[in-house]
Design an enzyme around this catalytic site. Structure first.
Site, PDB file in Angstrom:
ATOM      1  N   TYR A 123       0.858  -1.185   0.000  1.00 55.62           N
ATOM      2  CA  TYR A 123       0.000   0.000   0.000  1.00 55.62           C
ATOM      3  C   TYR A 123       0.890   1.229   0.000  1.00 55.62           C
ATOM      4  O   TYR A 123       1.852   1.297   0.765  1.00 55.62           O
ATOM      5  CB  TYR A 123      -0.891   0.000   1.251  1.00 55.62           C
ATOM      6  CG  TYR A 123      -1.764   1.224   1.393  1.00 55.62           C
ATOM      7  CD1 TYR A 123      -2.792   1.480   0.487  1.00 55.62           C
ATOM      8  CD2 TYR A 123      -1.566   2.128   2.438  1.00 55.62           C
ATOM      9  CE1 TYR A 123      -3.605   2.611   0.625  1.00 55.62           C
ATOM     10  CE2 TYR A 123      -2.380   3.246   2.581  1.00 55.62           C
ATOM     11  CZ  TYR A 123      -3.390   3.479   1.664  1.00 55.62           C
ATOM     12  OH  TYR A 123      -4.187   4.593   1.803  1.00 55.62           O
ATOM     13  N   ASP A 217       9.365   2.617  -0.561  1.00 57.00           N
ATOM     14  CA  ASP A 217       8.348   3.266   0.268  1.00 57.00           C
ATOM     15  C   ASP A 217       8.616   2.921   1.733  1.00 57.00           C
ATOM     16  O   ASP A 217       8.232   1.862   2.219  1.00 57.00           O
ATOM     17  CB  ASP A 217       6.952   2.808  -0.163  1.00 57.00           C
ATOM     18  CG  ASP A 217       5.865   3.512   0.651  1.00 57.00           C
ATOM     19  OD1 ASP A 217       6.200   4.144   1.679  1.00 57.00           O
ATOM     20  OD2 ASP A 217       4.689   3.414   0.265  1.00 57.00           O
ATOM     21  N   LYS A 245       4.729   9.192   8.417  1.00 60.32           N
ATOM     22  CA  LYS A 245       4.571   8.689   9.784  1.00 60.32           C
ATOM     23  C   LYS A 245       5.623   9.266  10.748  1.00 60.32           C
ATOM     24  O   LYS A 245       5.491  10.405  11.174  1.00 60.32           O
ATOM     25  CB  LYS A 245       4.551   7.166   9.784  1.00 60.32           C
ATOM     26  CG  LYS A 245       3.362   6.628   8.923  1.00 60.32           C
ATOM     27  CD  LYS A 245       3.127   5.163   9.107  1.00 60.32           C
ATOM     28  CE  LYS A 245       2.150   4.579   8.101  1.00 60.32           C
ATOM     29  NZ  LYS A 245       0.768   4.616   8.505  1.00 60.32           N
TER      30      LYS A 245
HETATM   31  N1  PLP Z   1       2.997   4.024   2.205  1.00 58.12           N
HETATM   32  C1  PLP Z   1       2.951   3.121   3.184  1.00 58.12           C
HETATM   33  C2  PLP Z   1       3.939   1.999   3.193  1.00 58.12           C
HETATM   34  C3  PLP Z   1       1.983   3.228   4.186  1.00 58.12           C
HETATM   35  O1  PLP Z   1       1.939   2.295   5.169  1.00 58.12           O
HETATM   36  C4  PLP Z   1       1.067   4.300   4.158  1.00 58.12           C
HETATM   37  C5  PLP Z   1       0.014   4.433   5.184  1.00 58.12           C
HETATM   38  O2  PLP Z   1      -0.247   3.578   5.963  1.00 58.12           O
HETATM   39  C6  PLP Z   1       1.163   5.229   3.125  1.00 58.12           C
HETATM   40  C7  PLP Z   1       2.138   5.069   2.166  1.00 58.12           C
HETATM   41  C8  PLP Z   1       0.234   6.399   3.064  1.00 58.12           C
HETATM   42  O3  PLP Z   1       0.568   7.315   4.048  1.00 58.12           O
HETATM   43  P1  PLP Z   1      -0.539   8.365   4.581  1.00 58.12           P
HETATM   44  O4  PLP Z   1      -1.586   7.567   5.275  1.00 58.12           O
HETATM   45  O5  PLP Z   1       0.253   9.272   5.483  1.00 58.12           O
HETATM   46  O6  PLP Z   1      -1.046   9.088   3.396  1.00 58.12           O
END
Ligand code: PLP
Length: 406
Positions: A123, A217, A245
């Site tokens: 994700y 990511d 985060k």
């Molecule tokens: N990338 C990863 C690996 C994530 O776990 C998340 C959110 O859980 C995101 C991107 C998206 O981040 P945000 O919720 O701050 O938009």
């Protein structure tokens, strides 16, 4: 405001939280829970960590936003560059979604190519072109998995199976010169915890030889699995990294950064557009910088490892005694207990877990004062504020919960 909190995957009504401190949450009825969500990752130092609260207070007294450059932005940027080995230049945004979205635009702008590769079960936020799923081991043209994502957008995303090193090599042998970027979670948390094999990491690195940009990511893993994230822990060398985060210390911050020659494509240095009224917001950068400075100056990683290993051992014992089929995956302070009859290395196995049993387990733990992530497909996060006693109480709760749910 986010479906992840709605308890859709476990049933029942979500708890409304009143306040939190250290490793504990209190709901509106005054019940206390040992918190293993940590705001879905950011609260690695625990809730209301005094240096972070103080940094926000000091910043707020000087104004909550200027819309002009500040030293606070540079301080956070310097900490990121210092800590994350592959980042030479960095840009601050407001969320992990924005970081991922901007990294993809940058990769397309820098390469002049359209196609991107992602992995089923990973994700990257609710970016249209990344909000697609397939699930077979072979490369498939993706179909959107949300109304509102057009087929036209989805067609430029190729979905592969996580840990399918040979499939990735074959894809690049055939179409490598058309692919702008490979986007991946270096340790996956979003199908539950799944670790990459060494062969998969080799195959990811090999994609760079085709001129494709490797985007790691680390929104979840950054500053969590080591000071420099999963890439430092596992020896991964991406071109561009997305962060979120922890980088904001509990305030809305994302960041993307990497090789200077690639980042120089972003406006105003280059032509790739990306902007934000509140990007680099003074409260957010103050909270982020206070968090990263604390992680650098008093690294909690050995303690996190010890606490998490203790939790893993206790949960394994409890799960074995319950007689229920399970798989437990852990990397550092990220852990998932899967109700699975097989090892979980990709979405194919994760998707076969007994999610109804997970829902019963979740509620049995809530009733014993332990707040786990409310889906089988999430990572539990241990924080530096947890104590050995918190861990032991959690194991005791799990022992009872697992024997109860059957
Ligand atoms: N990338 C990863 C690996 C994530 O776990 C998340 C959110 O859980 C995101 C991107 C998206 O981040 P945000 O919720 O701050 O938009």
């Amino acid at each position: 405001n986010s479906p992840a909190r709605a308890f859709g995957a476990v049933g029942g009504e979500p708890l409304f939280i009143d306040r939190a401190e250290g490793a504990y949450l209190w709901d509106l009825d005054g019940n206390r829970y040992i918190d293993f969500i940590g705001s879905w990752g950011p609260m690695i130092l625990g809730h209301a960590f005094p240096p972070v609260v103080e940094a926000i207070r000091t910043a707020a007294e000087r104004s909550t936003s200027y819309g002009a450059p500040t030293v606070g932005e540079s301080e956070l940027a310097e900490l990121i560059i210092q800590l994350v080995p592959s980042i030479q230049k960095v840009r601050l945004v407001n969320s992990g979604t924005e970081a991922a979205m901007s990294a993809i635009r940058l990769a397309r702008g820098a390469t002049g190519r359209d196609l991107i590769v992602k992995f089923a079960g990973n994700y990257h936020g609710h970016v249209d072109s990344l909000l697609v799923a397939a699930g077979s081991a072979a490369a498939t043209l993706a179909v959107p998995n949300s109304p509102g994502v057009t087929a036209g957008t989805a067609k430029d995303t190729i979905v592969m199976a996580y840990n399918d090193a040979d499939g990735l090599r074959r894809l690049f042998a055939e179409r490598g010169e058309q692919i702008a970027a490979v986007m991946f979670e270096p340790v996956c948390g979003n199908m539950g915890v799944v670790t990459p094999t060494a062969d998969f990491i080799d195959a990811l690195h090999a994609t760079k030889r085709h001129g494709s940009i490797l985007v790691c990511d680390e929104v979840m893993t950054g500053f969590r699995l080591s000071p420099g994230g999963a890439q430092q822990r596992l020896g991964i060398e991406p071109d561009v990294t997305a962060l979120g985060k922890i980088v904001g210390g509990g305030l809305p911050v994302g960041a993307y950064g990497g090789r200077a020659d690639i980042m120089d494509h972003v406006l105003p240095a280059g032509p790739v557009f990306q902007a934000g009224t509140l990007s680099g917001n003074p409260l957010a950068t103050a909270a982020g910088a206070a968090t990263l400075a604390a992680l650098r100056d008093n690294p909690p990683y050995e303690r996190l490892e010890a606490l998490s290993a203790r939790l893993e051992a206790g949960l394994r014992g409890a799960a074995e005694r319950s007689g229920l089929p399970f798989t437990l995956n852990r990397v550092g302070s990220m852990l998932t207990l899967f109700f699975s009859t097989e090892p979980v290395t990709a979405w194919a196995q994760a998707s076969r877990c007994d999610t109804e049993r997970f829902g019963r387990y979740f509620w049995a733990m809530i009733h014993r004062g332990v707040y786990l992530p409310c889906s089988q497909y999430e990572a539990l996060f241990v924080s530096a504020a947890h104590t050995e006693q918190d861990i032991d109480e959690t194991i005791a709760a799990a022992e009872e919960a697992l024997s109860e749910i059957g």
